[in-house]
Design an enzyme around this catalytic site. Structure first.
Site, PDB file in Angstrom:
ATOM      1  N   LYS A 140      60.987  19.148  32.687  1.00  0.00           N
ATOM      2  CA  LYS A 140      60.170  19.012  33.896  1.00  0.00           C
ATOM      3  C   LYS A 140      61.054  18.820  35.134  1.00  0.00           C
ATOM      4  O   LYS A 140      60.725  19.306  36.221  1.00  0.00           O
ATOM      5  CB  LYS A 140      59.196  17.835  33.755  1.00  0.00           C
ATOM      6  CG  LYS A 140      58.090  18.032  32.736  1.00  0.00           C
ATOM      7  CD  LYS A 140      57.078  19.110  33.088  1.00  0.00           C
ATOM      8  CE  LYS A 140      56.210  18.739  34.263  1.00  0.00           C
ATOM      9  NZ  LYS A 140      55.136  19.766  34.487  1.00  0.00           N
ATOM     10  N   THR A 157      56.245  15.313  37.256  1.00  0.00           N
ATOM     11  CA  THR A 157      55.833  14.063  36.598  1.00  0.00           C
ATOM     12  C   THR A 157      56.718  12.908  37.052  1.00  0.00           C
ATOM     13  O   THR A 157      57.874  13.130  37.449  1.00  0.00           O
ATOM     14  CB  THR A 157      55.916  14.203  35.060  1.00  0.00           C
ATOM     15  OG1 THR A 157      55.784  12.902  34.467  1.00  0.00           O
ATOM     16  CG2 THR A 157      57.240  14.794  34.602  1.00  0.00           C
ATOM     17  N   ASP A 158      56.198  11.693  36.934  1.00  0.00           N
ATOM     18  CA  ASP A 158      57.032  10.521  37.266  1.00  0.00           C
ATOM     19  C   ASP A 158      58.212  10.385  36.298  1.00  0.00           C
ATOM     20  O   ASP A 158      59.193   9.708  36.611  1.00  0.00           O
ATOM     21  CB  ASP A 158      56.191   9.229  37.295  1.00  0.00           C
ATOM     22  CG  ASP A 158      55.537   8.858  35.967  1.00  0.00           C
ATOM     23  OD1 ASP A 158      55.622   9.643  35.002  1.00  0.00           O
ATOM     24  OD2 ASP A 158      54.932   7.766  35.900  1.00  0.00           O
ATOM     25  N   TYR A 177      61.470  16.536  27.155  1.00  0.00           N
ATOM     26  CA  TYR A 177      60.318  16.895  27.996  1.00  0.00           C
ATOM     27  C   TYR A 177      60.628  16.615  29.459  1.00  0.00           C
ATOM     28  O   TYR A 177      60.475  17.483  30.328  1.00  0.00           O
ATOM     29  CB  TYR A 177      59.069  16.115  27.565  1.00  0.00           C
ATOM     30  CG  TYR A 177      57.994  16.052  28.624  1.00  0.00           C
ATOM     31  CD1 TYR A 177      57.245  17.186  28.955  1.00  0.00           C
ATOM     32  CD2 TYR A 177      57.728  14.863  29.322  1.00  0.00           C
ATOM     33  CE1 TYR A 177      56.266  17.133  29.952  1.00  0.00           C
ATOM     34  CE2 TYR A 177      56.755  14.805  30.314  1.00  0.00           C
ATOM     35  CZ  TYR A 177      56.024  15.941  30.624  1.00  0.00           C
ATOM     36  OH  TYR A 177      55.063  15.893  31.608  1.00  0.00           O
TER      37      TYR A 177
END
Ligand code: NAD
Ligand code: TDX
Length: 354
Positions: A164, A136-137, A160
């Site tokens: 990631k 994810t960015d 989160y």
């Protein structure tokens, strides 16, 4: 072009998609089945609160599609599946930042340990041709100006994003250490059909439809780069075919919009008064802005095709036309209601939820 055509073939191959019953996964399964008449897809999904087989009812009896209910952390199950597959697109994760703030444990378990289990199965299955890890960015953290490039340092802010980032770097380590065919993508904020209504855009659309308050964190000035899920599916397809092993590809929508503008657009499109918007207590550690330099994936021949205004209108129409889908979640799901009550109560927007 960075790569030579024709690239990897998806037709006639079996792909394991993890987390296929979620938002992006179910859109991707629809996309791939439309695109490749001879593809075979195995969807491994635990069906957490975010997984929903209703999303895939129309393809459930398609002979090219198989569903396995299971946990990516289950090493025996994962090792049983790997001999049957040629490639992996790994999407399964706990994905909601606000939930990770309330309780990070499941995020570390699924997003980090679950990724390890899949990577370790890959290490034992030398026939698998590619493993696309969907990062994810958010792993980069926030920046006020400029754009993140793939080589930039990772500075995740939320539990989160940190989970990631752990998975992202573990995937890279498996490429470096074992020479495995791993490719990593870092997409920006997705929106579109089948997005679970705890996320910003579907929460605001469905609350507005019910004339409920729209809880905008802080002053609504935070910026996200919105990517329509259909553009994301095209990008995944492109990277699976032409992406290079060991590389990271940013995937952005080229649509940087402050949250307040998104909220106002939703009110305008629905003909609802803007005083539904309530400025509420901010998300702790709220990243101000995400922005990606997408030169690398553009050099593979991909660019987003859906302008934000058009994509948002289509998405709003989808939620209007599929009212039963989101009402079953918002009104019947204990997981939705318990979270909404816990997180939004202290933000004082809970009163009128049905
Ligand atoms: P989602 O929350 O809608 O779906 C996640 C799916 O994973 C669900 O079907 C759930 O049941 C499944 N799952 C969760 N834990 C599992 C486990 N232990 N074993 C098997 N299945 C499990 O998520 P999404 O928005 O579709 O995101 C998919 C992926 O894309 C995630 O890895 C996420 O980090 C990444 N991503 C999402 C966005 C976005 O804006 N939605 C942006 C960038 C990256
Ligand atoms: O009620 C809300 N009010 C609000 O102001 C919610 C749910 C969100 N917001 C703000 C926070 C963010 O600035 O809207 C923006 C978008 O929020 P989310 O939909 O929760 O997305 P975000 O936190 O940006 O993370 C998303 O993009 C990257 C996905 O949930 C992640 O899974 C993905 O990796």
């Amino acid at each position: 072009m960075e790569v030579s055509k024709p690239g990897r073939n998806l037709n006639g191959k079996t792909i394991l998609i993890t987390g296929g019953a979620g938002f992006i996964g179910s859109n991707l399964i629809h996309y791939l089945l439309r695109q490749y008449p001879e593809i075979k897809i195995i969807n491994l999904d635990k069906l957490t609160y975010a997984g929903n087989l209703e999303n895939l009812e129309d393809v459930a009896s398609d002979p090219r599609y198989e569903f396995i209910r299971g946990d990516i952390c289950d090493q025996n199950l994962v090792q049983e599946i790997f001999p049957r597959i040629n490639g992996v697109i790994h999407l399964a994760a706990e994905t909601h930042v606000d939930r990770s703030i309330l309780d990070a444990g499941q995020f570390v378990l699924t997003d980090v340990f679950g990724t390890f289990v899949l990577l370790d199965a890959l290490r034992r299955s030398l026939h698998v041709e590619y493993f696309l890890h969907v990062s994810t960015d958010e792993v980069y953290g926030s920046r006020d100006e400029g754009y993140f490039r793939e080589e930039d340092a990772l500075n995740p802010s939320s539990p989160y994003a940190a989970s990631k980032a752990g998975a992202d770097r573990l995937a890279y380590a498996y490429y470096v250490t074992y020479g495995l065919p791993i490719i990593i993508i870092r997409p920006s904020n997705n929106y579109g059909p089948y997005q679970y209504p705890e996320k910003f855009i579907p929460l605001f659309i469905t609350n507005a439809l019910d004339n409920l308050p729209l809880p905008l964190y802080g002053r609504g000035t935070n910026i996200r780069d919105w990517l329509h899920v259909e553009d994301h599916c095209r990008a995944i397809d492109m990277v699976v075919k032409y992406g290079r092993e060991g590389e990271v590809y940013n995937i952005g929508g080229n649509n940087e919009v402050p949250n307040i503008t998104v909220a106002e657009m939703i009110c305008d499109f629905l003909g609802k008064p803007k005083d539904l918007i309530r400025f509420v207590k901010d998300r702790p550690g709220h990243d101000r802005r995400y922005a990606l330099d997408c030169q690398k994936i553009r050099s593979l021949g991909w660019q987003p095709q859906i302008p934000f205004e058009e994509g948002l209108r289509k998405t709003i129409n989808w939620y209007i036309e599929n009212e039963g889908w989101w009402r079953r979640i918002k009104e019947k799901s204990q997981a939705f209601r318990a979270f909404y009550e816990a997180y939004y109560k202290e933000r004082e927007v809970i009163k009128e939820v049905k």
